[in-house]
Write an enzyme that holds these catalytic residues in place. Structure first.
Site, short mmCIF file in Angstrom:
data_model
loop_
_atom_site.label_atom_id
_atom_site.label_comp_id
_atom_site.label_asym_id
_atom_site.label_seq_id
_atom_site.Cartn_x
_atom_site.Cartn_y
_atom_site.Cartn_z
N TYR A 99 52.57 39.16 23.11
CA TYR A 99 53.26 38.92 24.39
C TYR A 99 54.41 37.95 24.14
O TYR A 99 54.23 36.76 23.96
CB TYR A 99 52.31 38.34 25.44
CG TYR A 99 51.14 39.24 25.81
CD1 TYR A 99 51.17 40.60 25.58
CD2 TYR A 99 50.00 38.71 26.41
CE1 TYR A 99 50.08 41.42 25.92
CE2 TYR A 99 48.92 39.52 26.75
CZ TYR A 99 48.97 40.86 26.49
OH TYR A 99 47.89 41.66 26.83
N PRO A 107 43.92 45.15 36.65
CA PRO A 107 43.02 45.55 37.75
C PRO A 107 43.76 45.76 39.06
O PRO A 107 43.22 46.37 39.98
CB PRO A 107 42.04 44.38 37.85
CG PRO A 107 42.81 43.21 37.35
CD PRO A 107 43.67 43.74 36.24
N PHE A 166 50.82 47.54 41.58
CA PHE A 166 51.01 48.64 42.53
C PHE A 166 49.94 48.65 43.63
O PHE A 166 50.23 48.95 44.79
CB PHE A 166 50.99 49.97 41.77
CG PHE A 166 51.56 51.12 42.55
CD1 PHE A 166 52.92 51.21 42.79
CD2 PHE A 166 50.74 52.12 43.06
CE1 PHE A 166 53.46 52.27 43.51
CE2 PHE A 166 51.26 53.18 43.76
CZ PHE A 166 52.63 53.26 44.00
N1 LIG Z 1 44.71 44.81 26.35
C1 LIG Z 1 45.81 45.36 26.76
O1 LIG Z 1 46.34 46.29 26.15
C2 LIG Z 1 46.47 44.83 28.02
C3 LIG Z 1 47.48 45.59 28.65
C4 LIG Z 1 48.03 45.06 29.84
C5 LIG Z 1 47.59 43.84 30.33
N2 LIG Z 1 46.63 43.13 29.67
C6 LIG Z 1 46.14 41.82 30.17
O2 LIG Z 1 45.66 42.00 31.49
C7 LIG Z 1 46.31 41.09 32.37
C8 LIG Z 1 46.45 41.68 33.76
O3 LIG Z 1 47.11 42.92 33.74
P1 LIG Z 1 48.59 43.13 34.30
O4 LIG Z 1 49.23 41.81 34.44
O5 LIG Z 1 49.17 44.20 33.46
O6 LIG Z 1 48.40 43.84 35.70
P2 LIG Z 1 47.77 43.46 37.13
O7 LIG Z 1 46.93 42.27 37.03
O8 LIG Z 1 47.18 44.73 37.58
O9 LIG Z 1 49.09 43.20 37.99
C9 LIG Z 1 50.02 42.20 37.68
C10 LIG Z 1 51.20 42.38 38.60
O10 LIG Z 1 50.77 42.25 39.95
C11 LIG Z 1 51.50 41.23 40.59
N3 LIG Z 1 50.55 40.50 41.45
C12 LIG Z 1 49.49 39.77 41.04
N4 LIG Z 1 48.82 39.28 42.10
C13 LIG Z 1 49.48 39.70 43.20
C14 LIG Z 1 49.28 39.51 44.58
N5 LIG Z 1 48.24 38.81 45.04
N6 LIG Z 1 50.17 40.08 45.44
C15 LIG Z 1 51.22 40.82 44.98
N7 LIG Z 1 51.44 41.04 43.68
C16 LIG Z 1 50.59 40.49 42.78
C17 LIG Z 1 52.07 40.37 39.51
O11 LIG Z 1 53.25 39.78 39.97
P3 LIG Z 1 53.90 38.45 39.32
O12 LIG Z 1 54.06 38.78 37.86
O13 LIG Z 1 55.20 38.34 40.04
O14 LIG Z 1 53.00 37.33 39.55
C18 LIG Z 1 52.32 41.39 38.40
O15 LIG Z 1 53.53 42.05 38.60
C19 LIG Z 1 47.64 40.80 31.68
O16 LIG Z 1 48.21 39.58 32.14
C20 LIG Z 1 47.23 40.76 30.23
O17 LIG Z 1 46.70 39.48 29.91
C21 LIG Z 1 46.05 43.63 28.52
#
Ligand SMILES: NC(=O)c1ccc[n+]([C@@H]2O[C@H](COP(=O)([O-])OP(=O)(O)OC[C@H]3O[C@@H](n4cnc5c(N)ncnc54)[C@H](OP(=O)(O)O)[C@@H]3O)[C@@H](O)[C@H]2O)c1
Length: 347
Positions: A78, A225, A230
């Site tokens: 990252y 999650p 989205f």
């Molecule tokens: N192992 C893997 O291959 C892999 C792949 C992807 C992710 N990950 C890990 O999983 C974690 C979480 O996944 P993710 O960040 O991809 O997706 P996510 O948790 O599904 O969504 C994150 C997105 O949602 C927004 N968000 C979060 N809370 C919100 C709320 N209450 N209201 C409106 N929008 C909100 C965030 O905005 P802001 O950014 O503006 O806060 C960001 O754009 C990552 O941080 C990473 O550590 C691992």
């Protein structure tokens, strides 16, 4: 599917256990962790190490710890490296409050793209870099980020087992591994957690990965999650994304797929409104309700979103609610694959 929270931590957020006592891998964490990736990469925020965005990110980490969130998730790639440095700075005075998870194994390829390196040499090189950037002498949960088709997982896990013996790593994990790979890895050294995408719109893990984890006593850490934001219903047009945002090239956020998926989110939002919660909270509560061995790591770089997400751990869903939610967003109705290139993802 039940409300299966195991106990309550000192600040009120429930706790859960990844791994199992029988395997000697029990790792207690908050029921919901914090994904730190978007603080530095992929979602339109290039980490500048000292920018206003970084300051809010650090505040978000501190608020998470204050609220009893213990599991923080980062990775070597990252940034690369900037996210680990940011997390390291944020937890410098609070290392003992954190269950620190990071990942290795995705490396720059010679053609400028991505490669995968699960060699024992890379395992040893990576952990030393991560420990230095994170400012710590051990990582609590160390994942292989993607499997390396050139290196048998037994060799990679053999090297990880040595890190456990040396005290540099407490628990080992895999990300996006198939049931067969998980079994082979677990036979070399017990695996504590598997991280993979799991949410209302990404449910393929239910077919064979999740049953395998349950059979072996391994926890599931669902990433994205919130469906990369989205499922909160806050993203209403692909134009909402910055030019360099990863989602601009993700199949589910393209044209007709975007519109079809948006209609599904609208149905989820109606259920959320009727329950007096946000669509994001409903999406998180749904993941949490899949079992007490499931610990989602929603990602955010904002204190306000973090607070909203943590509150989802207190949303109780009945069996009727759960059925209504999955009816509103049936897995087969979601349009588009999880990634444009699914080749590094083991099925
Ligand atoms: N192992 C893997 O291959 C892999 C792949 C992807 C992710 N990950 C890990 O999983 C974690 C979480 O996944 P993710 O960040 O991809 O997706 P996510 O948790 O599904 O969504 C994150 C997105 O949602 C927004 N968000 C979060 N809370 C919100 C709320 N209450 N209201 C409106 N929008 C909100 C965030 O905005 P802001 O950014 O503006 O806060 C960001 O754009 C990552 O941080 C990473 O550590 C691992």
């Amino acid at each position: 599917m039940t409300d299966t929270t195991t106990s309550t931590g000192p600040t009120g957020i429930p706790t859960r256990t990844l791994g199992s006592a029988a395997n000697g891998t029990a790792l207690e964490v908050s029921a919901l962790g914090l994904g730190c990736m978007g603080m530095s990469a992929f979602y339109g925020a290039a980490s500048g190490e000292s920018s206003a965005t970084d300051a809010e990110s650090v505040r978000t980490v501190h608020r998470a710890l204050d609220l009893g969130v213990t599991l923080l998730d980062t990775a070597e790639m990252y940034g690369p490296h900037t996210n680990e440095r940011l997390v390291g700075r944020a937890i410098a005075d609070r290392r003992d409050d954190v269950v620190l998870a990071t990942k290795f194994g995705i490396v720059p390829a010679t053609d400028g793209g991505r490669g995968y390196d699960g060699s024992p040499e890379n395992v040893r090189r990576s952990i030393d870099g991560s420990l230095q950037r994170l400012g710590t002498d051990h990582v609590d949960l160390y994942y292989q980020h993607r499997m390396d088709p050139q290196v048998p997982v037994e060799e990679t896990v053999g090297a990880l087992a040595e890190l456990v013996a040396e005290g540099k790593v407490r628990h080992i994990g895999l990300s996006e591994a198939s049931p067969e790979t998980i079994r082979r890895a677990h036979a070399v050294h017990p695996v504590t957690a598997v991280q993979t995408e799991y949410s209302l719109w990404s449910r393929d893990v239910e077919a064979s990965v999740l049953p395998t984890l349950r059979e072996l006593g391994i926890g599931l850490v669902p990433y994205s999650p919130l469906g990369r934001g989205f499922l909160t219903g806050q993203i209403t047009s692909p134009d909402d994304f910055a030019e360099d945002d990863f989602r601009r090239s993700n199949p589910r956020f393209q044209g007709e797929a975007f519109e079809a998926n948006l209609a599904l989110v609208g149905r989820v939002r109606e259920i959320a409104e009727a329950k007096g919660v946000t669509a994001g909270q409903l999406a998180l509560a749904w993941v949490l309700a899949q079992g007490d061995d499931v610990v989602p790591i929603p990602g955010t770089k904002r204190v306000a979103y973090l607070e909203e997400n943590v509150a989802a751990a207190r949303v109780h869903l009945t069996g009727e609610d759960l059925a209504a939610i999955t009816d509103a967003m049936p897995a087969e109705a979601v349009v588009g694959q999880r990634y444009a290139d699914m080749s590094p993802i083991e099925e």
